[in-house]
Design a protein around this motif. Structure first.
Motif, mmCIF file in Angstrom:
data_model
loop_
_atom_site.group_PDB
_atom_site.id
_atom_site.type_symbol
_atom_site.label_atom_id
_atom_site.label_comp_id
_atom_site.label_asym_id
_atom_site.label_seq_id
_atom_site.Cartn_x
_atom_site.Cartn_y
_atom_site.Cartn_z
ATOM 1 N N VAL A 274 0.839 -1.201 0.000
ATOM 2 C CA VAL A 274 0.000 0.000 0.000
ATOM 3 C C VAL A 274 0.873 1.249 0.000
ATOM 4 C CG1 VAL A 274 -1.687 1.322 1.330
ATOM 5 C CG2 VAL A 274 -1.952 -1.148 1.105
ATOM 6 N N ALA A 275 1.920 1.235 0.805
ATOM 7 C CA ALA A 275 2.819 2.392 0.890
ATOM 8 C C ALA A 275 3.477 2.688 -0.447
ATOM 9 C CB ALA A 275 3.879 2.145 1.960
ATOM 10 N N VAL A 276 3.876 1.661 -1.176
ATOM 11 C CA VAL A 276 4.549 1.854 -2.460
ATOM 12 C C VAL A 276 3.635 2.530 -3.468
ATOM 13 C CG1 VAL A 276 5.370 0.573 -4.495
ATOM 14 C CG2 VAL A 276 6.354 0.116 -2.237
ATOM 15 N N GLU A 277 2.355 2.180 -3.474
ATOM 16 C CA GLU A 277 1.430 2.834 -4.409
ATOM 17 C C GLU A 277 1.333 4.330 -4.111
ATOM 18 O OE1 GLU A 277 0.345 1.219 -7.071
ATOM 19 O OE2 GLU A 277 1.425 -0.497 -6.236
ATOM 20 N N GLU A 278 1.336 4.697 -2.832
ATOM 21 C CA GLU A 278 1.302 6.111 -2.480
ATOM 22 C C GLU A 278 2.613 6.798 -2.854
ATOM 23 O OE1 GLU A 278 0.127 9.827 -0.409
ATOM 24 O OE2 GLU A 278 -0.627 8.363 -1.860
ATOM 25 N N LEU A 279 3.730 6.119 -2.672
ATOM 26 C CA LEU A 279 5.013 6.705 -3.071
ATOM 27 C C LEU A 279 5.081 6.892 -4.582
ATOM 28 C CD1 LEU A 279 7.319 4.695 -0.660
ATOM 29 C CD2 LEU A 279 7.024 7.183 -0.649
ATOM 30 N N LEU A 280 4.542 5.969 -5.344
ATOM 31 C CA LEU A 280 4.495 6.118 -6.802
ATOM 32 C C LEU A 280 3.655 7.339 -7.185
ATOM 33 C CD1 LEU A 280 4.099 2.365 -7.761
ATOM 34 C CD2 LEU A 280 5.902 3.877 -8.633
ATOM 35 N N ARG A 281 2.501 7.479 -6.540
ATOM 36 C CA ARG A 281 1.659 8.648 -6.817
ATOM 37 C C ARG A 281 2.374 9.941 -6.459
ATOM 38 N NH1 ARG A 281 -1.089 12.586 -4.439
ATOM 39 N NH2 ARG A 281 -0.303 11.970 -2.391
ATOM 40 N N TYR A 282 2.969 9.959 -5.296
ATOM 41 C CA TYR A 282 3.548 11.179 -4.750
ATOM 42 C C TYR A 282 4.789 11.612 -5.518
ATOM 43 C CZ TYR A 282 5.194 14.342 -1.025
ATOM 44 O OH TYR A 282 5.623 15.437 -0.304
ATOM 45 N N THR A 283 5.608 10.668 -5.962
ATOM 46 C CA THR A 283 6.879 11.027 -6.616
ATOM 47 C C THR A 283 6.778 11.125 -8.134
ATOM 48 O OG1 THR A 283 7.602 8.709 -6.713
ATOM 49 C CG2 THR A 283 8.220 9.992 -4.763
ATOM 50 N N THR A 284 6.030 10.264 -8.793
ATOM 51 C CA THR A 284 5.814 10.260 -10.252
ATOM 52 C C THR A 284 7.006 10.818 -11.031
ATOM 53 O OG1 THR A 284 3.452 10.566 -9.837
ATOM 54 C CG2 THR A 284 4.190 10.769 -12.103
ATOM 55 N N ALA A 285 7.933 9.944 -11.368
ATOM 56 C CA ALA A 285 9.197 10.368 -11.976
ATOM 57 C C ALA A 285 9.049 10.858 -13.416
ATOM 58 C CB ALA A 285 10.210 9.219 -11.928
ATOM 59 N N ALA A 286 8.013 10.417 -14.130
ATOM 60 C CA ALA A 286 7.822 10.869 -15.518
ATOM 61 C C ALA A 286 7.631 12.376 -15.529
ATOM 62 C CB ALA A 286 6.622 10.177 -16.146
ATOM 63 N N GLN A 287 8.525 13.100 -16.202
ATOM 64 C CA GLN A 287 8.519 14.555 -16.112
ATOM 65 C C GLN A 287 8.034 15.227 -17.399
ATOM 66 O OE1 GLN A 287 11.246 17.696 -13.874
ATOM 67 N NE2 GLN A 287 12.445 16.482 -15.299
ATOM 68 N N PHE A 288 8.577 14.840 -18.548
ATOM 69 C CA PHE A 288 8.229 15.503 -19.810
ATOM 70 C C PHE A 288 7.554 14.541 -20.789
ATOM 71 C CE2 PHE A 288 12.231 18.188 -18.905
ATOM 72 C CZ PHE A 288 11.519 19.001 -18.038
ATOM 73 N N PHE A 289 6.946 13.512 -20.293
ATOM 74 C CA PHE A 289 6.191 12.588 -21.141
ATOM 75 C C PHE A 289 5.055 12.021 -20.297
ATOM 76 C CE2 PHE A 289 9.369 9.910 -19.077
ATOM 77 C CZ PHE A 289 8.664 8.766 -18.747
ATOM 78 N N PRO A 290 3.999 11.489 -20.982
ATOM 79 C CA PRO A 290 3.836 11.256 -22.403
ATOM 80 C C PRO A 290 3.592 12.558 -23.183
ATOM 81 C CG PRO A 290 2.378 9.851 -21.096
ATOM 82 C CD PRO A 290 2.879 10.923 -20.198
#
Length: 401
Positions: A274-290
């Motif tokens: 559960v924590a990892v899904e929140e970290l993925l949401r919070y950090t979202t590394a994709a910056q200039f795509f799609p």
């Protein structure tokens, strides 16, 4: 009802706070789901940053991912070096053809089978961290080598190719790399991958490259060069985004010691997942795509986007949409964030999402168990962030405990 378009900033917009998207996107999103920006070369493009509209664009085939189409939005001067076949730049049916070729090797069950090896790698890497003199750099010691080890094992890469790629991955992923250096590195990588594909065709093993070489090379399926290009694409995609997400996730935990402490109290698999899904949401590394370009007139959020106009689809700001994630700028590891868009959406959703989840879960769980007193060894303002890359991240993360 007429939609009022927000003011037009220059893209990309500076972040302000390194762990949050630029605040102007939140302001624009509240005023309307679609807005205009001016690119580096004076061209104009649309920005879509609201959750529902982002999903709509990404599943609509009237928006093309082909960067050779007129009007496709470039976020930096084009580099005159071919980077090879990439699924993210293909439209159906060509995209479907190549993705189906690869998908069997990345099914969730197959990626879950990688967990014991990933867990062992994380353990060895953290042993090195704990054996370091303090401070230790979690980017160099953990975030970079782990995804390289993992994707190399899935593909079947020998250590020499893995180490070469690991050294040069930042150059390959940069928005404005030195063309001569990039050409040289890609040339060497292509030669090494070609030799490996030819070798695995003759002496296959249990890995993705062997399956591509044996099952798909020839018989009017894939050429040798296509097999090489697909394998190289998987290597690139399987490393840089995961590496930066690991680093950003660790930084987020260090910036929220109460959340790390909560996780350390019970680093069970269910709680970590559960924590990892929140970290993925919070950090979202994709910056200039799609990135997309409209191939027909399409209405998005009450705004007509005309054929030939470019669209920047911003996953990070969409993951901070308060209509979907209440209090979105707060890291809450108890939140149900499974609906996040960190891996994209639609036919181009990240092929390796299951593998990335395994890696992140193993890292986060191991850090919570072994290093609950982990803390930054410098001020956040001293960290060097990758503001200029397609993938956002950190170049070094010095820590102590």
């Amino acid at each position: 009802m007429t939609t009022v378009l927000p003011e037009e900033p220059r893209f990309p917009v500076p972040r302000g706070c390194p762990l949050h998207p630029p605040p102007c996107y939140s302001n624009q999103r509240r005023r309307g789901p679609v807005s205009r920006v001016t690119l580096w070369n004076g061209a104009r493009a649309w920005v879509v940053s609201r959750y529902e509209e982002v999903r709509s664009v990404l599943r609509d085939e009237r928006f093309s991912a082909d960067p050779t189409r007129p009007g496709f939005p470039e976020v930096a001067p084009a580099v005159p070096v071919a980077r090879g076949l990439s699924l993210v730049n293909l439209d159906p049916p060509e995209h479907r053809h190549y993705r189906l070729t690869l998908s069997r090797g990345f099914l969730p069950r197959a990626m879950e089978a990688q967990r014991p090896a990933v867990r062992a790698d994380v353990g060895r890497l953290l042993d090195r961290v704990c054996g370091d003199g303090r401070p230790s750099d979690l980017v160099a010691r953990l975030a970079v080598p782990l995804p390289a080890l993992t994707i190399s094992r899935v593909l079947g890469l020998p250590s020499g190719v893995r180490l070469f790629f690991e050294r040069h991955s930042a150059l390959i992923q940069a928005t404005e790399p030195d063309p001569a250096l990039l050409a040289g590195v890609l040339g060497e990588l292509r030669m090494a991958m070609t030799a490996l594909v030819c070798d695995r065709r003759e002496q296959p093993a249990d890995d993705v490259i062997s399956r591509l070489a044996v099952e798909h090379w020839g018989a009017d399926r894939l050429s040798r060069d296509e097999v090489v290009a697909l394998a190289t694409m998987v290597l690139l995609a399987g490393h840089e985004t995961t590496s930066n997400t690991v680093a950003l996730s660790l930084l987020a935990l260090l910036r929220h010691p109460d959340q790390l402490a909560w996780l350390a109290e019970d680093p069970s698999e269910a709680r970590v997942a559960v924590a990892v899904e929140e970290l993925l949401r919070y950090t979202t590394a994709a910056q200039f795509f799609p990135r997309r370009v409209a191939v027909a007139d399409v209405e998005v959020g009450g705004v007509r986007i005309r054929a030939g106009e470019g669209v920047l689809v911003l996953l990070g700001p969409a993951n901070r949409d308060e209509d979907v994630f209440p209090d979105p700028d707060t890291l809450d590891l108890t939140r149900n964030s499974r609906r996040h868009l960190a891996f994209g959406h639609g036919v181009h959703q990240c092929l390796g999402h299951a593998l990335a989840r395994v890696e992140l879960q193993e890292v986060v769980g191991a850090v919570a168990r072994r290093l609950p007193a982990l803390r930054l060894a410098t001020e956040v303002g001293e960290l060097d962030f990758k503001d200029d890359g397609f993938v956002y991240g950190i170049r070094a993360l010095p820590v102590t405990w």
